[in-house]
Design an enzyme around this catalytic site. Structure first.
Site, mmCIF file in Angstrom:
data_model
loop_
_atom_site.group_PDB
_atom_site.id
_atom_site.type_symbol
_atom_site.label_atom_id
_atom_site.label_comp_id
_atom_site.label_asym_id
_atom_site.label_seq_id
_atom_site.Cartn_x
_atom_site.Cartn_y
_atom_site.Cartn_z
ATOM 1 N N ARG A 12 -17.150 86.670 19.599
ATOM 2 C CA ARG A 12 -17.091 87.479 20.817
ATOM 3 C C ARG A 12 -16.467 88.833 20.546
ATOM 4 O O ARG A 12 -15.501 88.938 19.794
ATOM 5 C CB ARG A 12 -16.254 86.701 21.827
ATOM 6 C CG ARG A 12 -15.923 87.415 23.077
ATOM 7 C CD ARG A 12 -15.452 86.434 24.122
ATOM 8 N NE ARG A 12 -14.020 86.174 24.019
ATOM 9 C CZ ARG A 12 -13.384 85.310 24.816
ATOM 10 N NH1 ARG A 12 -14.032 84.617 25.723
ATOM 11 N NH2 ARG A 12 -12.088 85.134 24.689
ATOM 12 N N ASP A 48 -4.589 83.825 32.853
ATOM 13 C CA ASP A 48 -4.921 83.956 31.424
ATOM 14 C C ASP A 48 -6.373 84.377 31.241
ATOM 15 O O ASP A 48 -6.771 84.756 30.143
ATOM 16 C CB ASP A 48 -4.667 82.632 30.684
ATOM 17 C CG ASP A 48 -5.314 81.438 31.373
ATOM 18 O OD1 ASP A 48 -5.026 81.224 32.559
ATOM 19 O OD2 ASP A 48 -6.117 80.733 30.736
ATOM 20 N N ASP A 99 -13.956 85.137 29.499
ATOM 21 C CA ASP A 99 -13.920 83.676 29.597
ATOM 22 C C ASP A 99 -14.852 83.121 30.666
ATOM 23 O O ASP A 99 -14.431 82.633 31.719
ATOM 24 C CB ASP A 99 -12.471 83.176 29.808
ATOM 25 C CG ASP A 99 -11.724 83.094 28.482
ATOM 26 O OD1 ASP A 99 -12.340 83.392 27.443
ATOM 27 O OD2 ASP A 99 -10.544 82.738 28.488
HETATM 28 P P1 AMP Z 1 -10.153 78.112 29.261
HETATM 29 O O1 AMP Z 1 -10.276 77.097 30.352
HETATM 30 O O2 AMP Z 1 -11.295 78.109 28.287
HETATM 31 O O3 AMP Z 1 -9.805 79.470 29.746
HETATM 32 O O4 AMP Z 1 -8.933 77.584 28.361
HETATM 33 C C1 AMP Z 1 -7.640 77.363 28.860
HETATM 34 C C2 AMP Z 1 -6.726 76.976 27.706
HETATM 35 O O5 AMP Z 1 -7.123 75.733 27.142
HETATM 36 C C3 AMP Z 1 -6.693 77.943 26.554
HETATM 37 O O6 AMP Z 1 -5.383 77.949 26.060
HETATM 38 C C4 AMP Z 1 -7.662 77.344 25.569
HETATM 39 O O7 AMP Z 1 -7.393 77.759 24.246
HETATM 40 C C5 AMP Z 1 -7.393 75.876 25.746
HETATM 41 N N1 AMP Z 1 -8.540 75.038 25.402
HETATM 42 C C6 AMP Z 1 -9.679 74.866 26.111
HETATM 43 N N2 AMP Z 1 -10.501 74.004 25.493
HETATM 44 C C7 AMP Z 1 -9.888 73.626 24.351
HETATM 45 C C8 AMP Z 1 -10.220 72.729 23.281
HETATM 46 N N3 AMP Z 1 -11.372 72.060 23.252
HETATM 47 N N4 AMP Z 1 -9.320 72.589 22.278
HETATM 48 C C9 AMP Z 1 -8.160 73.254 22.292
HETATM 49 N N5 AMP Z 1 -7.786 74.093 23.254
HETATM 50 C C10 AMP Z 1 -8.623 74.278 24.293
HETATM 51 MG MG MG Z 2 -9.439 81.224 29.050
#
Ligand code: AMP
Ligand code: MG
Length: 501
Positions: free
Chosen positions: A179, A255, A265
């Site tokens: 990205r 975030d 995101d």
């Molecule tokens: P997101 O919902 O993608 O914005 O992610 C929220 C948080 O969860 C961030 O800190 C991501 O890095 C973490 N996260 C989401 N999916 C995973 C995964 N499969 N493994 C590790 N961390 C994750």
């Molecule tokens: Mg995120």
């Protein structure tokens, strides 16, 4: 993995890593067993000064998958916190992502290259560090659509299938998204710095954000207050643009909000079809916190979280700092309303400088949205049909989309009167209709089309995805062979997006 094998792909720089120790952990990507390129954005690669053929070569694909660190990169997992659905998670961070470094593009703009799905990091908590093909391709399609609509966004340089199966509700093919972003500074990055209790770290972060994104703030009387005002400004412009194309982000956690003003995101996001401010699509958004109509208020809420982190920099005592940031936060609605009115006027063939009155035009817009809501009119189709109305094209005009015809006729008369006052009706009508068509898309990533394309791609057929990307990256010109992509999905088909992990 030997250093000699590291491919020379881009000319990396590392201003974030150099300036902001304490806000990241150096880390390595997991090795993808059998990386295979699904999508490469050639035009974006060239914009970054990269050779698309080098990225397509096996070493390039391995680098895009996170298996091999390209020459000159310094992979790091970035630290951030975030309010998720209103409650604070102090330690989120890149749980499955890595920043490889920054690149100056051909226009001299600094851009981050970041991988998502490249394996567990110290921020992974319970997660597996992986991503799967469908959601990563969704980020690609929606990001390219947003870019084509002129909406600031991160963009996919590539999506690589890893050759690994990933366990979700079922077993799915794994993928890594590469990205590009103006940066990955988030409101949550400031929250993390603030929660360390080290004010000097917050100051370094704020100085970095000013230099990188809001350089005018440096010369202001109070640079940190000016930084806040600048972020309020870029976010007001961004959210107004989302609202003007019926985009629902789905997880507007702090975030997932940038300091640069780019959309970031894409998880459970969707473009709303029948106009309804209460529309949500995300399977995890039970309370409708991030519904379409809630987005401006939620953005302001997130910006208040940013403001809290800046208080110690804004003034020596808390009381004066709060007194200084409050009017800036309160200016959100003035800025947002102005940006939204500006977009909606343009969609209706009007301008802010054509003799219209802001309050009357805002009422005209609000009354229209009330009609669209009452009759559940497809938002995107409506604005193309409105142009057809001006052309006198009875077969495709807006009246055909509405149910309460007396209410529509009354509104149309007011709209035509306003256009007339601006010299945009009668002889000017055709030019006005053309101007509307130049900004009102025919093609958005409609939920049914996205779902079909991702389902096919997940079992190896990329043709529907390629066709959809072609449509949404040329959104304003109607093409007969793409009629199915312009049509709304079945109304009773409740569309639900899952968190995309
Ligand atoms: P997101 O919902 O993608 O914005 O992610 C929220 C948080 O969860 C961030 O800190 C991501 O890095 C973490 N996260 C989401 N999916 C995973 C995964 N499969 N493994 C590790 N961390 C994750
Ligand atoms: Mg995120």
């Amino acid at each position: 993995m030997s250093v000699a094998a590291a491919p020379q792909l881009l000319d990396f720089q590392h201003t974030y890593a150099d300036a902001l120790e304490g806000l990241y952990v150096p880390w390595q990507g997991a090795v993808a067993p059998e990386p295979r390129l699904l999508v490469l954005n050639d035009a974006l690669a060239r914009e970054l000064g990269a050779d698309p053929e080098a990225l397509r070569a096996p070493e390039g694909v391995a680098a895009l998958a996170g298996s091999v660190a390209p020459a000159g990169s310094r992979p790091i997992a970035m630290a951030y916190s975030g309010h998720q659905f209103g409650s604070l998670s102090p330690r989120l961070g890149d749980g499955r992502a890595l920043l490889l470094g920054e690149v100056l593009d051909v226009e001299g703009r600094r851009r981050d290259l970041h991988l998502k799905g490249s394996g567990r990091t110290p921020f992974a908590r319970g997660g597996d560090g992986k991503a799967v093909v469908g959601p990563m391709l969704r980020e690609h399609v929606v990001g390219e659509a947003m870019h084509a609509l002129g909406i600031p966004t991160t963009r996919a340089l590539a999506v690589v299938a890893t050759g690994e199966r990933v366990r979700r509700e079922t077993s799915l093919p794994g993928a890594v998204l590469a990205r590009i972003a103006a940066s990955h500074l988030r409101v949550g990055t400031f929250q993390y710095a603030s929660l360390t209790g080290n004010v000097e770290l917050v100051r370094r972060l704020a100085d970095y954000a000013i230099a990188r994104h809001h350089p005018d703030a440096a010369a202001a009387d109070n640079p940190y207050l000016s930084l806040l005002a600048s972020v309020v400004d870029v976010q007001a412009a961004l959210i107004a643009r989302w609202m003007s194309v019926a985009f629902v982000h789905g997880v507007m956690n702090s975030d997932n909000m940038t300091i640069s003003g780019e959309t970031i995101d894409y998880g459970p996001c969707a473009f709303m079809e029948a106009f309804d401010p209460a529309a949500t699509f995300s399977s995890i958004d039970h309370g409708g916190r991030y519904a379409y109509g809630m987005q401006p208020a939620l953005a302001q809420w997130n910006l208040a979280r940013l403001a809290e982190t800046l208080l110690p920099l804004v003034a020596d005592d808390q009381e004066s700092a709060v007194a200084a940031v409050t009017p800036v936060l309160e200016s959100w609605w003035t800025r947002y309303d102005a940006a939204f009115l500006d977009r909606l006027r343009a969609k209706l063939g009007l301008g802010g400088d054509d003799g219209g009155d802001d309050e009357l035009d805002a009422t005209l817009v609000a009354d229209l949205l009330g009609l669209l809501r009452a009759d559940r009119v497809d938002f995107t189709t409506f604005f193309r049909a409105a142009a057809a109305t001006l052309r006198g094209d009875r077969a495709r005009d807006a009246r055909g989309l509405l149910l309460s015809l007396p209410a529509w006729d009354a509104w149309e008369a007011r709209w035509r009167e306003r256009l007339g006052e601006a010299g945009r009706s009668d002889a000017g009508a055709a030019a006005t209709a053309d101007a509307m068509d130049a900004i009102n898309p025919v093609y958005i990533p409609r939920n049914h089309a996205v779902e079909d394309a991702l389902t096919a791609a997940t079992v190896g057929d990329l043709a529907p995805l390629t066709r959809l990307v072609d449509a949404v990256t040329h959104p304003f010109v109607e093409r007969a062979d793409l009629a199915d992509l312009a049509a709304p999905g079945p109304e009773d088909d409740i569309y639900v997006t899952y968190c995309g992990t």
